[in-house]
Motif scaffolding. Structure first.
Motif, PDB file in Angstrom:
ATOM      1  N   ILE A  30      63.548-126.843 -10.311  1.00  0.00           N
ATOM      2  CA  ILE A  30      63.545-128.159 -10.933  1.00  0.00           C
ATOM      3  C   ILE A  30      64.262-128.035 -12.279  1.00  0.00           C
ATOM      4  CG2 ILE A  30      62.152-130.084 -11.786  1.00  0.00           C
ATOM      5  CD1 ILE A  30      61.908-129.588  -8.733  1.00  0.00           C
ATOM      6  N   VAL A  31      65.330-128.828 -12.456  1.00  0.00           N
ATOM      7  CA  VAL A  31      66.101-128.815 -13.696  1.00  0.00           C
ATOM      8  C   VAL A  31      66.103-130.234 -14.254  1.00  0.00           C
ATOM      9  CG1 VAL A  31      68.350-128.370 -14.741  1.00  0.00           C
ATOM     10  CG2 VAL A  31      67.576-126.947 -12.835  1.00  0.00           C
ATOM     11  N   ASN A  32      65.514-130.423 -15.422  1.00  0.00           N
ATOM     12  CA  ASN A  32      65.411-131.747 -16.047  1.00  0.00           C
ATOM     13  C   ASN A  32      64.839-132.787 -15.081  1.00  0.00           C
ATOM     14  OD1 ASN A  32      66.519-130.793 -18.469  1.00  0.00           O
ATOM     15  ND2 ASN A  32      68.591-131.129 -17.716  1.00  0.00           N
ATOM     16  N   GLY A  33      63.822-132.373 -14.344  1.00  0.00           N
ATOM     17  CA  GLY A  33      63.151-133.279 -13.428  1.00  0.00           C
ATOM     18  C   GLY A  33      63.874-133.502 -12.106  1.00  0.00           C
ATOM     19  N   VAL A  34      64.954-132.782 -11.855  1.00  0.00           N
ATOM     20  CA  VAL A  34      65.733-132.946 -10.632  1.00  0.00           C
ATOM     21  C   VAL A  34      65.610-131.679  -9.780  1.00  0.00           C
ATOM     22  CG1 VAL A  34      68.069-133.271  -9.702  1.00  0.00           C
ATOM     23  CG2 VAL A  34      67.387-134.460 -11.785  1.00  0.00           C
ATOM     24  N   LYS A  35      65.325-131.871  -8.485  1.00  0.00           N
ATOM     25  CA  LYS A  35      65.241-130.728  -7.577  1.00  0.00           C
ATOM     26  C   LYS A  35      66.659-130.232  -7.265  1.00  0.00           C
ATOM     27  CE  LYS A  35      64.152-130.942  -3.073  1.00  0.00           C
ATOM     28  NZ  LYS A  35      63.353-131.046  -1.853  1.00  0.00           N
ATOM     29  N   CYS A  36      66.904-128.958  -7.569  1.00  0.00           N
ATOM     30  CA  CYS A  36      68.205-128.336  -7.345  1.00  0.00           C
ATOM     31  C   CYS A  36      68.018-127.184  -6.362  1.00  0.00           C
ATOM     32  CB  CYS A  36      68.791-127.826  -8.656  1.00  0.00           C
ATOM     33  SG  CYS A  36      69.014-129.132  -9.892  1.00  0.00           S
ATOM     34  N   MET A  37      68.820-127.187  -5.308  1.00  0.00           N
ATOM     35  CA  MET A  37      68.673-126.195  -4.241  1.00  0.00           C
ATOM     36  C   MET A  37      69.912-125.323  -4.104  1.00  0.00           C
ATOM     37  SD  MET A  37      65.736-126.490  -2.521  1.00  0.00           S
ATOM     38  CE  MET A  37      66.164-125.651  -1.008  1.00  0.00           C
ATOM     39  N   VAL A  38      69.684-124.037  -3.900  1.00  0.00           N
ATOM     40  CA  VAL A  38      70.741-123.125  -3.474  1.00  0.00           C
ATOM     41  C   VAL A  38      70.402-122.732  -2.044  1.00  0.00           C
ATOM     42  CG1 VAL A  38      71.780-120.839  -3.740  1.00  0.00           C
ATOM     43  CG2 VAL A  38      71.264-122.210  -5.764  1.00  0.00           C
ATOM     44  N   HIS A  39      71.347-122.969  -1.156  1.00  0.00           N
ATOM     45  CA  HIS A  39      71.206-122.609   0.253  1.00  0.00           C
ATOM     46  C   HIS A  39      72.135-121.438   0.522  1.00  0.00           C
ATOM     47  CE1 HIS A  39      69.305-126.578   1.018  1.00  0.00           C
ATOM     48  NE2 HIS A  39      70.188-127.003   0.142  1.00  0.00           N
ATOM     49  N   ASN A  40      71.595-120.338   0.984  1.00  0.00           N
ATOM     50  CA  ASN A  40      72.398-119.176   1.346  1.00  0.00           C
ATOM     51  C   ASN A  40      72.612-119.240   2.847  1.00  0.00           C
ATOM     52  OD1 ASN A  40      72.616-117.539  -1.227  1.00  0.00           O
ATOM     53  ND2 ASN A  40      70.442-118.030  -1.151  1.00  0.00           N
ATOM     54  N   VAL A  41      73.877-119.453   3.247  1.00  0.00           N
ATOM     55  CA  VAL A  41      74.168-119.745   4.647  1.00  0.00           C
ATOM     56  C   VAL A  41      75.212-118.793   5.222  1.00  0.00           C
ATOM     57  CG1 VAL A  41      73.558-122.187   4.367  1.00  0.00           C
ATOM     58  CG2 VAL A  41      75.933-121.474   4.050  1.00  0.00           C
ATOM     59  N   SER A  42      75.216-118.699   6.532  1.00  0.00           N
ATOM     60  CA  SER A  42      76.190-117.878   7.257  1.00  0.00           C
ATOM     61  C   SER A  42      77.564-118.555   7.223  1.00  0.00           C
ATOM     62  CB  SER A  42      75.742-117.724   8.712  1.00  0.00           C
ATOM     63  OG  SER A  42      75.886-118.973   9.385  1.00  0.00           O
ATOM     64  N   PRO A  43      78.620-117.821   7.549  1.00  0.00           N
ATOM     65  CA  PRO A  43      79.939-118.449   7.635  1.00  0.00           C
ATOM     66  C   PRO A  43      79.981-119.632   8.614  1.00  0.00           C
ATOM     67  CG  PRO A  43      80.203-116.085   7.507  1.00  0.00           C
ATOM     68  CD  PRO A  43      78.717-116.355   7.658  1.00  0.00           C
ATOM     69  N   ASP A  44      79.261-119.538   9.725  1.00  0.00           N
ATOM     70  CA  ASP A  44      79.230-120.657  10.682  1.00  0.00           C
ATOM     71  C   ASP A  44      78.593-121.901  10.061  1.00  0.00           C
ATOM     72  OD1 ASP A  44      80.507-119.236  12.719  1.00  0.00           O
ATOM     73  OD2 ASP A  44      78.620-118.578  13.631  1.00  0.00           O
ATOM     74  N   GLU A  45      77.476-121.709   9.368  1.00  0.00           N
ATOM     75  CA  GLU A  45      76.811-122.843   8.703  1.00  0.00           C
ATOM     76  C   GLU A  45      77.687-123.392   7.580  1.00  0.00           C
ATOM     77  OE1 GLU A  45      72.116-121.901   8.813  1.00  0.00           O
ATOM     78  OE2 GLU A  45      73.377-120.285   7.997  1.00  0.00           O
ATOM     79  N   PHE A  46      78.356-122.496   6.861  1.00  0.00           N
ATOM     80  CA  PHE A  46      79.256-122.873   5.778  1.00  0.00           C
ATOM     81  C   PHE A  46      80.392-123.737   6.331  1.00  0.00           C
ATOM     82  CE2 PHE A  46      82.372-122.029   2.359  1.00  0.00           C
ATOM     83  CZ  PHE A  46      81.563-122.039   1.228  1.00  0.00           C
TER      84      PHE A  46
END
Length: 140
Positions: A30-46
């Motif tokens: 949570i950054v300044n009240g905002v949900k921030c996500m990092v998704h670590n994905v495979s090349p296919d998902e990317f």
């Protein structure tokens, strides 16, 4: 003595837990009240995410590495050279950002940086462009 050992082990345990966060799966902050996500994905998902309208594609390798081959329509913002940090303000925090590097380590750090800056949705390609090419996917 127990307290001394505990006092020494607790920071070490925290360091290893925190340093591994976000490497395998997803990482929410949570950054300044905002949900921030990092998704670590495979090349296919990317690759599937690349088809999303409005995505921002970043190659965070050096300009020399970028010149050797990169994903089509990517923007080169070298993370280790500080170029990403100098230009993050030019990106839209509300649009998904897809980040890659050579092996996935620099892009993981860049993804965390973007998350800390308040970017809502960041995708890091695990294995970087090496895995992308190993999967037979195109570069220019």
């Amino acid at each position: 003595m127990k307290h001394l050992i505990l006092a020494l082990l607790l920071p070490v345990t925290f360091f290893f837990t925190a340093s591994c966060q976000g490497i395998g799966g997803n990482n929410e902050r949570i950054v300044n009240g905002v949900k921030c996500m990092v998704h670590n994905v495979s090349p296919d998902e990317f690759e599937k995410k690349l088809a999303t309208p409005g995505v921002q594609l970043l190659d965070v390798r050096t300009p020399e590495e970028y010149a050797e081959g990169h994903l089509v329509n990517s923007r080169n913002l070298d993370h280790t050279g500080g170029v990403l940090e100098q230009n993050a303000h030019t990106l839209d925090k509300n649009r998904p950002v897809l980040v890659y590097c050579r092996s996935g380590k620099r892009s993981a750090a860049a993804a965390t940086y973007l998350q800390q800056q308040g970017f809502k949705e960041v995708y890091n390609m695990k294995g970087g462009i090496q895995q992308w090419q190993s999967a037979g996917k195109p570069v220019e």
